[in-house]
Design a protein around this motif. Sequence first.
Motif, short mmCIF file in Angstrom:
data_model
loop_
_atom_site.label_atom_id
_atom_site.label_comp_id
_atom_site.label_asym_id
_atom_site.label_seq_id
_atom_site.Cartn_x
_atom_site.Cartn_y
_atom_site.Cartn_z
N GLU A 22 0.83 -1.20 0.00
CA GLU A 22 0.00 0.00 0.00
C GLU A 22 0.86 1.25 0.00
N ASP A 24 0.51 5.25 0.92
CA ASP A 24 -0.31 6.36 1.40
C ASP A 24 0.59 7.44 1.98
N TYR A 55 -3.20 -0.56 -2.64
CA TYR A 55 -3.83 0.71 -2.34
C TYR A 55 -2.95 1.85 -2.78
N ARG A 90 -8.81 2.22 -11.23
CA ARG A 90 -9.93 3.15 -11.13
C ARG A 90 -9.46 4.50 -10.60
N LEU B 575 -3.22 5.80 9.19
CA LEU B 575 -4.16 5.72 8.07
C LEU B 575 -4.42 4.28 7.63
N ALA B 576 -3.37 3.46 7.60
CA ALA B 576 -3.55 2.09 7.10
C ALA B 576 -4.54 1.32 7.97
N ARG B 579 -8.07 2.52 7.42
CA ARG B 579 -8.68 1.97 6.20
C ARG B 579 -9.18 0.57 6.46
N GLY B 594 -17.00 -3.27 -4.45
CA GLY B 594 -16.63 -2.09 -5.24
C GLY B 594 -16.94 -0.81 -4.47
N GLN B 597 -14.48 -0.32 -1.61
CA GLN B 597 -13.17 0.20 -2.00
C GLN B 597 -13.23 1.70 -2.20
N GLU B 598 -14.29 2.14 -2.86
CA GLU B 598 -14.38 3.57 -3.16
C GLU B 598 -14.59 4.38 -1.91
N VAL B 600 -13.61 3.56 1.07
CA VAL B 600 -12.36 3.55 1.82
C VAL B 600 -11.42 4.62 1.24
N LEU B 601 -11.42 4.70 -0.05
CA LEU B 601 -10.60 5.71 -0.73
C LEU B 601 -11.02 7.11 -0.29
N ASN B 604 -10.12 7.77 3.33
CA ASN B 604 -8.70 7.97 3.49
C ASN B 604 -8.28 9.37 3.09
N GLU B 605 -8.88 9.87 2.02
CA GLU B 605 -8.52 11.23 1.59
C GLU B 605 -8.89 12.24 2.64
N LEU B 657 -11.20 13.73 -5.64
CA LEU B 657 -11.53 12.31 -5.54
C LEU B 657 -12.73 12.10 -4.65
N THR B 660 -15.85 13.08 -6.31
CA THR B 660 -16.27 12.14 -7.35
C THR B 660 -16.87 10.87 -6.79
N LEU B 661 -16.33 10.43 -5.69
CA LEU B 661 -16.74 9.12 -5.17
C LEU B 661 -18.00 9.17 -4.32
N PRO B 689 -18.46 5.17 -10.35
CA PRO B 689 -18.55 6.52 -9.79
C PRO B 689 -19.02 7.48 -10.86
N ARG B 690 -19.66 8.52 -10.41
CA ARG B 690 -20.04 9.55 -11.37
C ARG B 690 -18.78 10.18 -11.93
#
Lengths: 117, 691
Positions: A22, A24, A55, A90, B575-576, B579, B594, B597-598, B600-601, B604-605, B657, B660-661, B689-690
Amino acid sequence: MTLAEIVAEDRPPATVVAVRGEVDLSNVDVVRAAIVDAVPHDGHGVVLDLSATRYLDSSGIRLLFELAERLQGRRQRLAVVVTEAALVRRVLVLTKLDEAIPILADVDDAIAVLASP
Amino acid sequence: MQTSPNERSADPAPDARAPFGAASLQHAPLALATITRDGRIRHANDAWGALLDRPAPTLADEALARVMPKVWERVAPVAEWVATHGIAVTDLEVRLQPQATSRHGPAGERHWHLDVFPVDRGDLDGDIGLLAVDTTERDRAEREIRVLAGASELFAQLGAREELLDRAARLAVPDFADASILYLTGEDGRSRRAVVTHRDPETEARLAALVARASEPGADGALARVLRTGVPALRAGVTAPDWARSAADPDHHAFLVELAACSAVTAPLAIGDRRIGALTLCYTSASGRWHQQRDVTLAQELGRRVAQLLENLRLTEEAARVAARDRDVVEILQRSLLPAALPDVPGVRIAGSYLPASEGLPIGGDWYDAVSLPDGRLFLAIGDVVGHGVRAASAMGRLRTALHMWACEGLQPAAALARVNRHFGAARDGDMATLCALVLDPATGELCIASAGHPPPAVREPDGSVRFVTARGGPPVGALPHAVYRQDAMQLEPGTMLVLYTDGLVERRGEPIDDGLARLEAALASAPSHVDDVAVHLLAQRPADAVDDVAVLVVQLAARGAPLALVVPAEPRALASLRQSFEQWLRAVGVAPGFRQEMVLALNEAAANAVEHAYRPGDGRVHVEADLREGVLHVLVRDWGRWRPARAVGGGRGLSLMDTLTDELTVTTTELGTDVVMRRALTRPGAEPRT
């Protein structure tokens, strides 16, 4: 336990650097340094193999952009390998990295892209 | 009327039928005399005369008050009464100081017991007879016994050291000394301490102060000789020049002057050949008494007893120190052998408790362990090494470490048990243990379990019903080095509570184990709902006569759909795991991969932004909440810092991001901090995602 492992392999004319794990905010600097160390000044460039990268966040994306820029300064190129269905792909698409850097599904294909003019 | 020797020889031959004649009593060793009621001596026998160091005949007509004032003092009050009533009064005590002195100093005081009895003269004006018995020896013997018994009593009362020293120093005072000094030597043989007592408390206080100042209170030659040779010393007729000569320094001299000893006996405190100090008994100039050789014997005996007492005290203190040290060692060892903190895994609550055996050392062979595995699953173990005390505990430590390592390698329970069994049995020291190993996936409720001869874990379902889980496995580890172990798999519903325990919880001497299991079943059914309280509740249900040590581990799966609430340090390293925790929670609430995952992304941000911008490094925390309500996922990321106006992580890509998600993204910044709220509907499972 390290978050990511960097493995570099010379596949002339390119160097293939695989990032496993990963990436980050906590390890992006370390990963950057490792990749830069692995890339010689000669050769056509770097294939960054992210197929084993579980990740990648926006700080990792920024790293890829920076890497592309740095390599360009040395007249080298960057190509990225990710599997089709991976989350990382993605993310690369979402952040429009694919518009700046070639993204392939296969290492050999990526090396071929680097080698071509 | 006097009797002269001439007259005596002219007496008629004694007649046995006649009343007891005066002649036979004249030479009796008892002191006899008769006096008139007003205290004039009529007759005195030879022994009485000897008291006054005068021939008996010369005492006739002497006033008792003049020649023996002390005796008359005692007799006068009762004389009249005795004569009038014709009844004897016995056992009057008199202390007499004989007139004789010798070059050995004043002779010791004599103790007399007087009997006063009526003498019938045939008329009303009766005389009074006096019989005096010298009880000095008898009294001394009584006092000796009393003092020595006092020493013996101290053995039974091993109390505070200072109090004992004081009482030991005081034993011979005042019976055989006016003042007493107890010297204790250190390892190097030189005097280290002196405890001084005196019959007068004020003098004692002054002496104590002077002793404290004197650097070497026992420096005088006699004491040193006694310590060196073990031979007691008697110094009688000590005077001021002697004090000056003995003094080691001015402070010591001041002490000796205050003490003003005129006689001293010093005996060693000896245990066999070892001399640990000395005891000095002193008479001071105030009383003027001197010690004699027989006092030396007494002092020696006292010295032996006090030495024994001090040795006992030393051994007791040493034993207490060792015991305390052992207890400390044991505590540290025990604390290091049980997990310092149980893993904090979202979707699961864990609590563990250990109660040491009630007899013997508070350390034993029972333990529990819980390990958070990299893939989010949880490895659990409970075990019980046969035996007690330090040996069992150290075997337990080895076993626990080995199992923990195999668990971290990702081995399944049966495989882990097999490895551990080979390792444990190979040591061939006969150690054996029962063990139960489990792997639980908090997200799915999947449980793998293998038991090595261990009591069955108990399970409480969400509906409150309790059952036991009998799982496959193998023999206790250490029994058969090449045993094969199997495992079972099962599914636990969200909200289920799992209880692992050692047999100390259910076993009781003379009782079939089924009774204990039934007790546990009932206790778990009635136990509180929070894991922290359950362990305590179960331990409290043990019968009062339970003696074995007990370990209990309680694990509860979060109820389905429970909201997530986490607080993590605002550090990149956190952070890890954030997540991972979020992903597990998403799985538990049934969100598709799916989507997971998004999200989590996105999370995380938001968290990375808080980490990078909200605080100086290491300063704060990030608070994360998530909830699934009516098909919409709500996520909140809150920090209490100030977002620097700098661009977000990734050059703005992070925020983009997140946007978007999610369906909805709101960032609110106030002076207090920043809230990032994200919402996304589940209506598009695994949604694209859009763009």
